[in-house]
Motif scaffolding. Sequence first.
Motif, PDB file in Angstrom:
ATOM      1  N   SER A   5      -7.192   9.198  12.024  1.00  0.00           N
ATOM      2  CA  SER A   5      -6.802   8.764  10.680  1.00  0.00           C
ATOM      3  C   SER A   5      -5.499   9.397  10.203  1.00  0.00           C
ATOM      4  O   SER A   5      -4.859   8.879   9.275  1.00  0.00           O
ATOM      5  N   ALA A   6      -5.093  10.488  10.846  1.00  0.00           N
ATOM      6  CA  ALA A   6      -3.816  11.115  10.472  1.00  0.00           C
ATOM      7  C   ALA A   6      -2.634  10.198  10.744  1.00  0.00           C
ATOM      8  O   ALA A   6      -1.560  10.364  10.150  1.00  0.00           O
ATOM      9  N   GLN A   7      -2.812   9.211  11.637  1.00  0.00           N
ATOM     10  CA  GLN A   7      -1.743   8.244  11.883  1.00  0.00           C
ATOM     11  C   GLN A   7      -1.473   7.399  10.639  1.00  0.00           C
ATOM     12  O   GLN A   7      -0.380   6.836  10.500  1.00  0.00           O
ATOM     13  N   TRP A   8      -2.427   7.304   9.750  1.00  0.00           N
ATOM     14  CA  TRP A   8      -2.254   6.582   8.488  1.00  0.00           C
ATOM     15  C   TRP A   8      -1.913   7.528   7.340  1.00  0.00           C
ATOM     16  O   TRP A   8      -1.022   7.228   6.544  1.00  0.00           O
ATOM     17  N   TYR A   9      -2.650   8.639   7.246  1.00  0.00           N
ATOM     18  CA  TYR A   9      -2.592   9.478   6.049  1.00  0.00           C
ATOM     19  C   TYR A   9      -1.712  10.712   6.180  1.00  0.00           C
ATOM     20  O   TYR A   9      -1.336  11.317   5.175  1.00  0.00           O
ATOM     21  N   GLY A  10      -1.402  11.139   7.403  1.00  0.00           N
ATOM     22  CA  GLY A  10      -0.671  12.386   7.592  1.00  0.00           C
ATOM     23  C   GLY A  10       0.809  12.244   7.282  1.00  0.00           C
ATOM     24  O   GLY A  10       1.409  11.174   7.438  1.00  0.00           O
ATOM     25  N   GLY A  11       1.411  13.340   6.834  1.00  0.00           N
ATOM     26  CA  GLY A  11       2.848  13.351   6.596  1.00  0.00           C
ATOM     27  C   GLY A  11       3.211  12.993   5.163  1.00  0.00           C
ATOM     28  O   GLY A  11       2.354  12.733   4.320  1.00  0.00           O
ATOM     29  N   GLN A  12       4.514  12.973   4.905  1.00  0.00           N
ATOM     30  CA  GLN A  12       5.020  12.729   3.556  1.00  0.00           C
ATOM     31  C   GLN A  12       5.908  11.493   3.470  1.00  0.00           C
ATOM     32  O   GLN A  12       6.620  11.314   2.483  1.00  0.00           O
ATOM     33  N   PRO A  28     -13.057  12.247  -2.791  1.00  0.00           N
ATOM     34  CA  PRO A  28     -12.598  13.553  -3.287  1.00  0.00           C
ATOM     35  C   PRO A  28     -11.078  13.711  -3.164  1.00  0.00           C
ATOM     36  O   PRO A  28     -10.438  13.049  -2.332  1.00  0.00           O
ATOM     37  N   GLY A  29     -10.513  14.592  -3.969  1.00  0.00           N
ATOM     38  CA  GLY A  29      -9.072  14.802  -3.964  1.00  0.00           C
ATOM     39  C   GLY A  29      -8.537  15.294  -2.638  1.00  0.00           C
ATOM     40  O   GLY A  29      -7.365  15.070  -2.315  1.00  0.00           O
ATOM     41  N   ASP A  30      -9.386  15.979  -1.846  1.00  0.00           N
ATOM     42  CA  ASP A  30      -8.929  16.502  -0.562  1.00  0.00           C
ATOM     43  C   ASP A  30      -9.373  15.622   0.606  1.00  0.00           C
ATOM     44  O   ASP A  30      -9.462  16.076   1.746  1.00  0.00           O
ATOM     45  N   ALA A  31      -9.647  14.343   0.329  1.00  0.00           N
ATOM     46  CA  ALA A  31     -10.182  13.448   1.358  1.00  0.00           C
ATOM     47  C   ALA A  31      -9.246  13.272   2.539  1.00  0.00           C
ATOM     48  O   ALA A  31      -9.686  12.965   3.649  1.00  0.00           O
ATOM     49  N   PHE A  32      -7.939  13.470   2.329  1.00  0.00           N
ATOM     50  CA  PHE A  32      -6.959  13.177   3.379  1.00  0.00           C
ATOM     51  C   PHE A  32      -6.272  14.433   3.908  1.00  0.00           C
ATOM     52  O   PHE A  32      -5.142  14.393   4.363  1.00  0.00           O
ATOM     53  N   THR A  33      -6.995  15.538   3.831  1.00  0.00           N
ATOM     54  CA  THR A  33      -6.444  16.813   4.305  1.00  0.00           C
ATOM     55  C   THR A  33      -7.160  17.276   5.571  1.00  0.00           C
ATOM     56  O   THR A  33      -7.485  18.453   5.715  1.00  0.00           O
ATOM     57  N   GLY A  34      -7.432  16.348   6.477  1.00  0.00           N
ATOM     58  CA  GLY A  34      -8.074  16.703   7.730  1.00  0.00           C
ATOM     59  C   GLY A  34      -9.564  16.480   7.768  1.00  0.00           C
ATOM     60  O   GLY A  34     -10.219  16.873   8.747  1.00  0.00           O
TER      61      GLY A  34
END
Length: 206
Positions: A5-12, A28-34
């Motif tokens: 999923s980091a291919q979608w959500y990771g990075g800036q 949750p607010g941290d849903a995309f932090t790994g």
Amino acid sequence: MTLRSAQWYGGQDRNAYIHRAWMRRGVPGDAFTGRPQIALANTASDLTPCNAHLDEVAASVRNGVYEAGGIPLDLPVVSLGETNVRPTAMLWRNMAAMATEEMLRANPIDGVVLLGGCDKTILVASRGGSYAPGTPREGFEFVRNYLEAVLHRTLGMELDFIVPELTLAPRNPAMAELIPLFEDSRKRAFEDAALKAGELVERLSA
């Protein structure tokens, strides 16, 4: 482990920002932090009696995913009811399998729990209507064997089975005496669903 999923959500970059923004609602607010993103591919449908209970199983799976630190995501998939679909559910079995596969491939999913029942919703990890010891059709088992042969031995996938027995007992007056067995099996299946969903998250987080 680098999550898919980091291919979608990771990075800036712009695309990552847009993907995170669209998916913020209800998580949750941290849903995309790994945190592992776990799809609940669910064939529950009121028109598919064997699968009608699967929303309840899905609720236990959601709890297990959350408790282990993952993010559960509902993914409704094609549901084929043997009892109602005309001329036969067999016509759309391959379509159902391909649709599920393509939706999992196309979305930011790290793991999946497949919820289905009966032989036409064959790509399942949790199902009702089993024929285990003590059930009316004891020994008449083919779905689990098929899954193990195709998905595990041939494709090398890891499989866990969650099997609530006698799921039609509350709906069929002829099975009324089996309702206590159904209720006990149901309770154990829900507990097992939450446990195994949590184990999936833990494997992905390692």
